[in-house]
Design a protein around this motif. Structure first.
Motif, PDB file in Angstrom:
ATOM      1  N   SER A 196     -30.850  14.313  19.078  1.00 13.25           N
ATOM      2  CA  SER A 196     -32.105  13.658  19.529  1.00 13.25           C
ATOM      3  C   SER A 196     -32.821  14.582  20.391  1.00 13.25           C
ATOM      4  O   SER A 196     -32.270  14.922  21.287  1.00 13.25           O
ATOM      5  CB  SER A 196     -31.557  12.463  20.309  1.00 13.25           C
ATOM      6  OG  SER A 196     -32.813  11.855  20.925  1.00 13.25           O
ATOM      7  N   GLN A 241     -29.588   6.645  13.244  1.00 13.77           N
ATOM      8  CA  GLN A 241     -30.222   5.517  13.678  1.00 13.77           C
ATOM      9  C   GLN A 241     -31.605   5.622  13.789  1.00 13.77           C
ATOM     10  O   GLN A 241     -32.112   6.538  13.937  1.00 13.77           O
ATOM     11  CB  GLN A 241     -29.265   5.127  14.960  1.00 13.77           C
ATOM     12  CG  GLN A 241     -29.516   6.358  15.996  1.00 13.77           C
ATOM     13  CD  GLN A 241     -30.716   6.110  17.010  1.00 13.77           C
ATOM     14  OE1 GLN A 241     -31.530   5.183  16.868  1.00 13.77           O
ATOM     15  NE2 GLN A 241     -30.954   7.173  17.813  1.00 13.77           N
ATOM     16  N   ALA A 242     -32.377   4.256  13.568  1.00 14.55           N
ATOM     17  CA  ALA A 242     -33.556   4.214  13.440  1.00 14.55           C
ATOM     18  C   ALA A 242     -34.235   3.078  13.756  1.00 14.55           C
ATOM     19  O   ALA A 242     -33.603   2.055  14.236  1.00 14.55           O
ATOM     20  CB  ALA A 242     -33.939   4.145  11.787  1.00 14.55           C
ATOM     21  N   GLY A 244     -31.468   9.407  25.123  1.00  8.80           N
ATOM     22  CA  GLY A 244     -32.278   8.493  24.029  1.00  8.80           C
ATOM     23  C   GLY A 244     -30.873   7.542  23.555  1.00  8.80           C
ATOM     24  O   GLY A 244     -29.879   7.551  23.909  1.00  8.80           O
ATOM     25  N   ASN A 245     -31.294   6.999  22.632  1.00 11.53           N
ATOM     26  CA  ASN A 245     -30.560   5.813  21.978  1.00 11.53           C
ATOM     27  C   ASN A 245     -29.122   6.574  21.205  1.00 11.53           C
ATOM     28  O   ASN A 245     -28.190   6.002  21.007  1.00 11.53           O
ATOM     29  CB  ASN A 245     -31.091   4.796  20.839  1.00 11.53           C
ATOM     30  CG  ASN A 245     -32.343   4.049  21.645  1.00 11.53           C
ATOM     31  OD1 ASN A 245     -31.886   3.593  22.692  1.00 11.53           O
ATOM     32  ND2 ASN A 245     -33.324   3.768  21.144  1.00 11.53           N
ATOM     33  N   THR A 246     -29.691   7.771  20.921  1.00 13.46           N
ATOM     34  CA  THR A 246     -28.459   8.368  20.007  1.00 13.46           C
ATOM     35  C   THR A 246     -27.428   8.639  20.958  1.00 13.46           C
ATOM     36  O   THR A 246     -26.122   8.554  20.529  1.00 13.46           O
ATOM     37  CB  THR A 246     -29.063   9.864  19.520  1.00 13.46           C
ATOM     38  OG1 THR A 246     -30.103   9.716  18.670  1.00 13.46           O
ATOM     39  CG2 THR A 246     -28.016  10.654  18.615  1.00 13.46           C
ATOM     40  N   ALA A 296     -33.069  -0.073  15.954  1.00 14.68           N
ATOM     41  CA  ALA A 296     -32.225   0.438  16.946  1.00 14.68           C
ATOM     42  C   ALA A 296     -33.057   0.915  18.134  1.00 14.68           C
ATOM     43  O   ALA A 296     -32.692   1.284  19.182  1.00 14.68           O
ATOM     44  CB  ALA A 296     -31.158   1.627  16.547  1.00 14.68           C
ATOM     45  N   ALA A 297     -34.469   0.992  17.985  1.00 15.13           N
ATOM     46  CA  ALA A 297     -35.154   1.708  18.832  1.00 15.13           C
ATOM     47  C   ALA A 297     -35.366   0.780  20.272  1.00 15.13           C
ATOM     48  O   ALA A 297     -35.330   1.651  21.314  1.00 15.13           O
ATOM     49  CB  ALA A 297     -36.795   1.403  18.446  1.00 15.13           C
ATOM     50  N   HIS A 339     -39.189   9.102   8.816  1.00 13.44           N
ATOM     51  CA  HIS A 339     -38.499   9.154   7.794  1.00 13.44           C
ATOM     52  C   HIS A 339     -37.538  10.575   7.440  1.00 13.44           C
ATOM     53  O   HIS A 339     -37.078  10.760   6.290  1.00 13.44           O
ATOM     54  CB  HIS A 339     -39.166   9.226   6.336  1.00 13.44           C
ATOM     55  CG  HIS A 339     -40.159   7.917   6.323  1.00 13.44           C
ATOM     56  ND1 HIS A 339     -39.547   6.562   6.083  1.00 13.44           N
ATOM     57  CD2 HIS A 339     -41.594   7.743   6.682  1.00 13.44           C
ATOM     58  CE1 HIS A 339     -40.597   5.677   6.235  1.00 13.44           C
ATOM     59  NE2 HIS A 339     -42.015   6.304   6.446  1.00 13.44           N
ATOM     60  N   ARG A 341     -34.449  13.338  22.556  1.00 15.21           N
ATOM     61  CA  ARG A 341     -34.195  12.925  23.975  1.00 15.21           C
ATOM     62  C   ARG A 341     -32.767  13.274  24.603  1.00 15.21           C
ATOM     63  O   ARG A 341     -32.652  12.807  25.604  1.00 15.21           O
ATOM     64  CB  ARG A 341     -34.655  11.324  23.826  1.00 15.21           C
ATOM     65  CG  ARG A 341     -36.004  11.152  23.586  1.00 15.21           C
ATOM     66  CD  ARG A 341     -36.365   9.745  22.932  1.00 15.21           C
ATOM     67  NE  ARG A 341     -36.000   8.726  24.378  1.00 15.21           N
ATOM     68  CZ  ARG A 341     -35.775   7.560  24.234  1.00 15.21           C
ATOM     69  NH1 ARG A 341     -35.773   7.016  23.131  1.00 15.21           N
ATOM     70  NH2 ARG A 341     -35.901   6.772  25.217  1.00 15.21           N
ATOM     71  N   GLN A 376     -35.678   2.839   4.997  1.00 13.06           N
ATOM     72  CA  GLN A 376     -36.650   4.267   5.650  1.00 13.06           C
ATOM     73  C   GLN A 376     -35.703   5.177   5.711  1.00 13.06           C
ATOM     74  O   GLN A 376     -36.517   6.433   5.886  1.00 13.06           O
ATOM     75  CB  GLN A 376     -36.446   3.567   7.223  1.00 13.06           C
ATOM     76  CG  GLN A 376     -37.452   2.540   7.385  1.00 13.06           C
ATOM     77  CD  GLN A 376     -38.820   2.970   7.639  1.00 13.06           C
ATOM     78  OE1 GLN A 376     -39.198   3.916   8.453  1.00 13.06           O
ATOM     79  NE2 GLN A 376     -39.671   2.027   7.171  1.00 13.06           N
ATOM     80  N   PHE A 405     -36.926   1.020  12.517  1.00 10.18           N
ATOM     81  CA  PHE A 405     -37.037  -0.152  11.606  1.00 10.18           C
ATOM     82  C   PHE A 405     -35.860  -0.823  11.191  1.00 10.18           C
ATOM     83  O   PHE A 405     -35.036  -0.102  10.966  1.00 10.18           O
ATOM     84  CB  PHE A 405     -38.476   0.436  10.403  1.00 10.18           C
ATOM     85  CG  PHE A 405     -39.408   0.644  10.866  1.00 10.18           C
ATOM     86  CD1 PHE A 405     -40.656  -0.605  11.247  1.00 10.18           C
ATOM     87  CD2 PHE A 405     -39.989   2.029  10.785  1.00 10.18           C
ATOM     88  CE1 PHE A 405     -41.805   0.040  11.882  1.00 10.18           C
ATOM     89  CE2 PHE A 405     -41.337   2.388  11.450  1.00 10.18           C
ATOM     90  CZ  PHE A 405     -42.042   1.403  11.839  1.00 10.18           C
TER      91      PHE A 405
HETATM   92  C1  LIG Z   1     -41.588  10.531  16.760  1.00 14.12           C
HETATM   93  C2  LIG Z   1     -40.965   9.325  16.035  1.00 14.12           C
HETATM   94  C3  LIG Z   1     -40.856   8.991  14.847  1.00 14.12           C
HETATM   95  C4  LIG Z   1     -40.148   7.834  14.548  1.00 14.12           C
HETATM   96  N1  LIG Z   1     -39.975   7.531  12.972  1.00 14.12           N
HETATM   97  C5  LIG Z   1     -39.393   6.780  12.820  1.00 14.12           C
HETATM   98  C6  LIG Z   1     -39.291   6.234  11.197  1.00 14.12           C
HETATM   99  O1  LIG Z   1     -39.737   6.909  10.378  1.00 14.12           O
HETATM  100  N2  LIG Z   1     -38.563   5.211  10.801  1.00 14.12           N
HETATM  101  C7  LIG Z   1     -37.968   4.462  11.511  1.00 14.12           C
HETATM  102  O2  LIG Z   1     -37.139   3.325  11.163  1.00 14.12           O
HETATM  103  N3  LIG Z   1     -37.939   4.794  13.137  1.00 14.12           N
HETATM  104  C8  LIG Z   1     -38.756   5.934  13.498  1.00 14.12           C
HETATM  105  N4  LIG Z   1     -38.615   6.020  14.858  1.00 14.12           N
HETATM  106  C9  LIG Z   1     -37.799   5.422  15.772  1.00 14.12           C
HETATM  107  C10 LIG Z   1     -36.473   6.079  16.058  1.00 14.12           C
HETATM  108  O3  LIG Z   1     -35.591   6.333  14.951  1.00 14.12           O
HETATM  109  C11 LIG Z   1     -35.887   5.277  17.252  1.00 14.12           C
HETATM  110  O4  LIG Z   1     -36.508   4.736  18.169  1.00 14.12           O
HETATM  111  C12 LIG Z   1     -34.569   5.775  17.669  1.00 14.12           C
HETATM  112  O5  LIG Z   1     -33.934   4.813  18.254  1.00 14.12           O
HETATM  113  C13 LIG Z   1     -34.813   6.864  18.517  1.00 14.12           C
HETATM  114  O6  LIG Z   1     -33.680   7.723  19.106  1.00 14.12           O
HETATM  115  P1  LIG Z   1     -33.448   8.404  20.095  1.00 14.12           P
HETATM  116  O7  LIG Z   1     -33.871   7.619  21.562  1.00 14.12           O
HETATM  117  O8  LIG Z   1     -32.144   9.269  20.369  1.00 14.12           O
HETATM  118  O9  LIG Z   1     -34.827   9.410  20.026  1.00 14.12           O
HETATM  119  C14 LIG Z   1     -39.447   7.097  15.263  1.00 14.12           C
HETATM  120  C15 LIG Z   1     -39.442   7.509  16.712  1.00 14.12           C
HETATM  121  C16 LIG Z   1     -40.319   8.481  17.016  1.00 14.12           C
HETATM  122  C17 LIG Z   1     -40.192   9.072  18.683  1.00 14.12           C
END
Ligand SMILES: Cc1cc2nc3c(=O)[nH]c(=O)nc-3n(C[C@H](O)[C@H](O)[C@H](O)COP(=O)(O)O)c2cc1C
Length: 217
Positions: A9, A91-92, A15-17, A127-128, A64, A11, A99, A94
């Motif tokens: 990540s 983790q994502a 981050g969430n990761t 998971a956002a 994606h 972050r 996705q 949506f």
């Molecule tokens: C620049 C950016 C692009 C993202 N694109 C997607 C995406 O295409 N599909 C999705 O499901 N989530 C998307 N997300 C959401 C992230 O996957 C999600 O918030 C994740 O938990 C972030 O993990 P982190 O805090 O470790 O970065 C995106 C987030 C960011 C900041």
């Protein structure tokens, strides 16, 4: 068996990761070392990966795909050593697992081309908000991550049941889409995000278009 976890990540520890990794480790009851792609030189890190039997790469889905820092690391990785294994946790934000479909296919190809035994890719959507949600709202997700960690520590594989529970919905049904649209209309789905924006003084900037040509004066 030596295992290394990579946090992919941008972050890093914030981050969430990172939360996913900590829950996985807590279930595993092990302290596998964790390296942060965001902090390391990709060439040096790729060289270091060769010392481990198993690599577990945790990352968020960004547009994606994998984050650029993970791509940079992958570009430096060479065909693996004898018997090395690799697994991925994506983790994502949506809900729909679909996705991540292109990334999952890429990761399969990548592992195969470098000769790794592929443990597969575990996905988890919706998971956002993980870092912002109260404990009870993350309970189910964490339980599955704990089970994934325990399964890995016990068998050196991803537990299929935990992976399936984390994967959740692949594509939303039309009924579920209608329900989400209704929640969107009455604003329920925005409560948490609006609080987050308000707390950071950004609520009134939600519709800003900083890259529109007329924003440059
Ligand atoms: C620049 C950016 C692009 C993202 N694109 C997607 C995406 O295409 N599909 C999705 O499901 N989530 C998307 N997300 C959401 C992230 O996957 C999600 O918030 C994740 O938990 C972030 O993990 P982190 O805090 O470790 O970065 C995106 C987030 C960011 C900041």
């Amino acid at each position: 068996m030596s295992t290394l976890i990579i946090n992919g990540s941008p972050r890093g520890k914030n981050g969430n990761t990172e939360i996913f990794i900590r829950q996985f480790l807590s279930g595993a009851g092990e302290e596998y070392p964790v390296r942060y792609a965001v902090k390391e030189d990709p060439e040096t890190l790729a060289e270091m990966l060769r010392q481990y039997d198993t690599l577990l790469i945790f990352m968020p889905l960004y547009v994606h795909a994998m984050p650029g820092i993970v791509m940079k690391l992958f570009e430096q990785m060479r065909p693996c050593g004898e018997g090395q294994k690799i697994g991925f946790v994506v983790q994502a934000g949506f809900i729909e697992g679909a996705q991540a479909r292109f990334l999952v296919r890429y990761l399969d190809q990548f592992a195969g081309r470098l000769g790794y035994e592929n443990l597969g890719t575990v996905t988890n959507g919706d998971a956002a908000g993980t870092s912002m949600l109260p404990e009870f709202m993350n309970r189910k997700r964490f339980k599955h991550l704990n089970a994934l960690g325990a399964g890995f520590a016990g068998k050196g594989q991803f537990d299929r049941e935990a992976a399936a529970l984390l994967a959740g919905i692949y594509e939303l049904t039309p009924q579920k889409v209608k329900m989400l649209e209704a929640m969107n209309k009455i604003g329920v789905s925005h409560i948490m995000w609006k609080k987050f924006w308000r707390d950071n003084g950004q609520l009134e900037h939600g519709l800003d278009r900083p890259f529109q040509p007329d924003s440059f004066g």
